[in-house]
Design a protein around this motif. Structure first.
Motif, PDB file in Angstrom:
ATOM      1  N   LYS A   1       0.817  -1.210   0.000  1.00  0.00           N
ATOM      2  CA  LYS A   1       0.000   0.000   0.000  1.00  0.00           C
ATOM      3  C   LYS A   1       0.853   1.263   0.000  1.00  0.00           C
ATOM      4  CE  LYS A   1      -3.846   2.227   2.441  1.00  0.00           C
ATOM      5  NZ  LYS A   1      -4.792   2.123   3.572  1.00  0.00           N
ATOM      6  N   LYS A   2       1.956   1.260   0.756  1.00  0.00           N
ATOM      7  CA  LYS A   2       2.805   2.449   0.836  1.00  0.00           C
ATOM      8  C   LYS A   2       3.328   2.834  -0.540  1.00  0.00           C
ATOM      9  CE  LYS A   2       6.990   4.283   2.990  1.00  0.00           C
ATOM     10  NZ  LYS A   2       8.142   3.993   3.898  1.00  0.00           N
ATOM     11  N   ARG A   3       3.735   1.855  -1.318  1.00  0.00           N
ATOM     12  CA  ARG A   3       4.263   2.144  -2.642  1.00  0.00           C
ATOM     13  C   ARG A   3       3.177   2.633  -3.589  1.00  0.00           C
ATOM     14  NH1 ARG A   3       8.367  -2.994  -2.360  1.00  0.00           N
ATOM     15  NH2 ARG A   3      10.000  -1.858  -1.244  1.00  0.00           N
ATOM     16  N   GLU A   4       1.982   2.112  -3.411  1.00  0.00           N
ATOM     17  CA  GLU A   4       0.864   2.613  -4.214  1.00  0.00           C
ATOM     18  C   GLU A   4       0.580   4.066  -3.865  1.00  0.00           C
ATOM     19  OE1 GLU A   4      -1.572  -1.577  -4.917  1.00  0.00           O
ATOM     20  OE2 GLU A   4      -2.058  -0.289  -3.200  1.00  0.00           O
ATOM     21  N   GLU A   5       0.717   4.418  -2.587  1.00  0.00           N
ATOM     22  CA  GLU A   5       0.527   5.803  -2.175  1.00  0.00           C
ATOM     23  C   GLU A   5       1.634   6.700  -2.726  1.00  0.00           C
ATOM     24  OE1 GLU A   5       0.447   5.364   2.029  1.00  0.00           O
ATOM     25  OE2 GLU A   5      -1.687   4.838   2.117  1.00  0.00           O
ATOM     26  N   GLU A   6       2.796   6.120  -3.010  1.00  0.00           N
ATOM     27  CA  GLU A   6       3.909   6.881  -3.580  1.00  0.00           C
ATOM     28  C   GLU A   6       3.773   7.050  -5.084  1.00  0.00           C
ATOM     29  OE1 GLU A   6       7.177   4.507  -2.387  1.00  0.00           O
ATOM     30  OE2 GLU A   6       7.350   5.397  -0.376  1.00  0.00           O
ATOM     31  N   GLY A   7       2.780   6.391  -5.678  1.00  0.00           N
ATOM     32  CA  GLY A   7       2.533   6.570  -7.103  1.00  0.00           C
ATOM     33  C   GLY A   7       2.671   5.328  -7.950  1.00  0.00           C
ATOM     34  N   ALA A   8       3.127   4.225  -7.383  1.00  0.00           N
ATOM     35  CA  ALA A   8       3.250   2.998  -8.164  1.00  0.00           C
ATOM     36  C   ALA A   8       1.865   2.446  -8.489  1.00  0.00           C
ATOM     37  CB  ALA A   8       4.066   1.962  -7.398  1.00  0.00           C
ATOM     38  N   VAL A   9       1.697   1.975  -9.704  1.00  0.00           N
ATOM     39  CA  VAL A   9       0.452   1.331 -10.130  1.00  0.00           C
ATOM     40  C   VAL A   9       0.825  -0.099 -10.519  1.00  0.00           C
ATOM     41  CG1 VAL A   9      -1.474   1.341 -11.746  1.00  0.00           C
ATOM     42  CG2 VAL A   9      -0.490   3.509 -10.950  1.00  0.00           C
ATOM     43  N   PHE A  10       0.410  -1.050  -9.711  1.00  0.00           N
ATOM     44  CA  PHE A  10       0.879  -2.420  -9.883  1.00  0.00           C
ATOM     45  C   PHE A  10      -0.067  -3.273 -10.719  1.00  0.00           C
ATOM     46  CE2 PHE A  10       3.180  -1.336  -5.921  1.00  0.00           C
ATOM     47  CZ  PHE A  10       4.465  -1.739  -6.297  1.00  0.00           C
TER      48      PHE A  10
END
Length: 374
Positions: free
Chosen positions: A144-153
């Motif tokens: 979730k943290k990386r998604e909040e940083e802008g990553a779209v997985f």
């Protein structure tokens, strides 16, 4: 015999009223179906999900001459750049598989090294500066943290887990991070392992590249290294040969034998592709992964696993390198006619060396554990 007794010649059969009625009904039904089809086609085209071709157009893949992918360059078995600028590893093979689905052959794929802290922004170095890559396939755990940083997985393409390596001479055992309390332990700066090491009472050292951590382990500057097992396994395997003679030339100094420890505390590390904000591109990547996972005739993923990860297990006893089955991917709805079939095209590249694939895909599944967030 008189003429009256001779049979008269047979004349043409006259259709009965019933036959004519049936013919009229059939013609009417055909006309009605044609009218209905003509009415439905524009409706389907207007309100149905996009076709694969439309997704390629929306993703900006149509007419594109090169696909730029950010990968790691220092992870043996996962993604490693050799001195002749040849790239090898599991992530590299998965990148080629996805690129083929998007319509690119091997010669049209360009790999650029990307650091861990740049994966969310998709910024990789091309030697002269930083460029935005189309995809990031770089042992990137979904959280979730990386998604909040802008990553779209995308959906996950590999499941592994957190583990620890030490020198072979280390006096263990190491069955949890708590066993490393009071010791200096290296991990990637951007991983959640740093925080977890502090909680366990260890002294964490963060580095941008996992190869830097391994070098510090060789040099005696740290006593252990922790990150995902699939990454560490390549360093433990080092240059020992695989079944087909493949070796990992690890160009580090003062190398020593390593030992891999199963710490039993992290859940599946779910590696995904960062596709950026283009929803159509994410759908295409998921479609490629879904097709690969569900097509029994396709063994591209299994070949990549066998060629890069499976054979390492003999050198990493006690610690599963990664799950041996491709994770199930999100099903993407695409518009197609009944006679159409979405299938992964034949790879547009030589791919991994051919290896035998087991009859069924069900295999070892990892135990539920906490995430290291590599």
């Amino acid at each position: 015999m008189s003429q009256a007794s001779e049979p008269s010649p047979a004349g043409p059969a006259t259709p009965t009223r019933t036959t004519r009625t049936r013919q009229i009904r059939v013609v009417g039904l055909v006309v009605a179906l044609a009218v209905l089809a003509a009415a439905l086609v524009p409706i389907v085209l207007a309100v149905g999900p996009p076709t694969r071709d439309e997704l390629l157009e929306q993703a900006g893949m149509k007419g594109k001459q090169q696909l730029v992918i950010g990968v790691k360059d220092d992870q043996p078995g996962i993604s490693q750049r050799f001195s002749n600028n040849v790239w090898k590893g599991f992530d590299v093979d998965i990148a080629y598989m996805i690129a083929s689905f998007l319509g690119f052959d091997r010669s049209q794929v360009r790999f650029l090294p990307i650091e861990s802290e740049d994966r969310a922004r998709r910024q990789a170095s091309d030697g002269d500066g930083f460029v935005t890559v189309d995809l990031v396939i770089a042992s990137y755990s979904i959280n979730k943290k990386r998604e909040e940083e802008g990553a779209v997985f995308s959906s996950a393409y590999l499941h592994t887990e957190q583990s620890v390596v030490t020198l072979q001479s280390f006096k263990g055992p190491v069955s949890s991070l708590q066993d490393l309390a009071g010791r200096s332990v290296c991990s990637l700066t951007t991983s959640t392992s740093i925080e977890r090491l502090t909680e366990a009472g260890a002294t964490p050292r963060g580095r941008n590249r996992i190869s830097e951590c391994i070098q510090e382990l060789y040099d005696g500057e740290v006593e252990a290294v922790t990150t995902d097992a699939a990454i560490l396994a390549g360093f433990v395997t080092a240059d020992r040969p695989g079944d087909d003679g493949q070796r990992f030339p690890v160009t580090l100094r003062n190398t020593k034998p390593l030992r891999h420890w199963d710490i039993g505390s992290s859940p599946q590390e779910r590696w995904g592709v960062n596709t950026g904000p283009n929803r159509a591109l994410r759908d295409l990547v998921d479609l490629a992964l879904y097709t690969s996972a569900n097509d029994e005739e396709d063994s591209t993923w299994e070949n990549a696993y066998n060629a890069n990860l499976r054979w390492q297990q003999q050198y990493n006893p006690g610690q599963p390198v990664a799950e041996q089955e491709q994770p199930e991917a999100r099903k993407v709805e695409v518009r197609q006619w009944p006679w159409e079939r979405i299938a992964l095209p034949a790879p547009a590249h030589p791919g991994s060396p051919p290896t035998s694939v087991t009859a069924n895909r069900a295999a070892w599944r990892g135990r539920g554990r906490r995430s290291s967030g590599c």
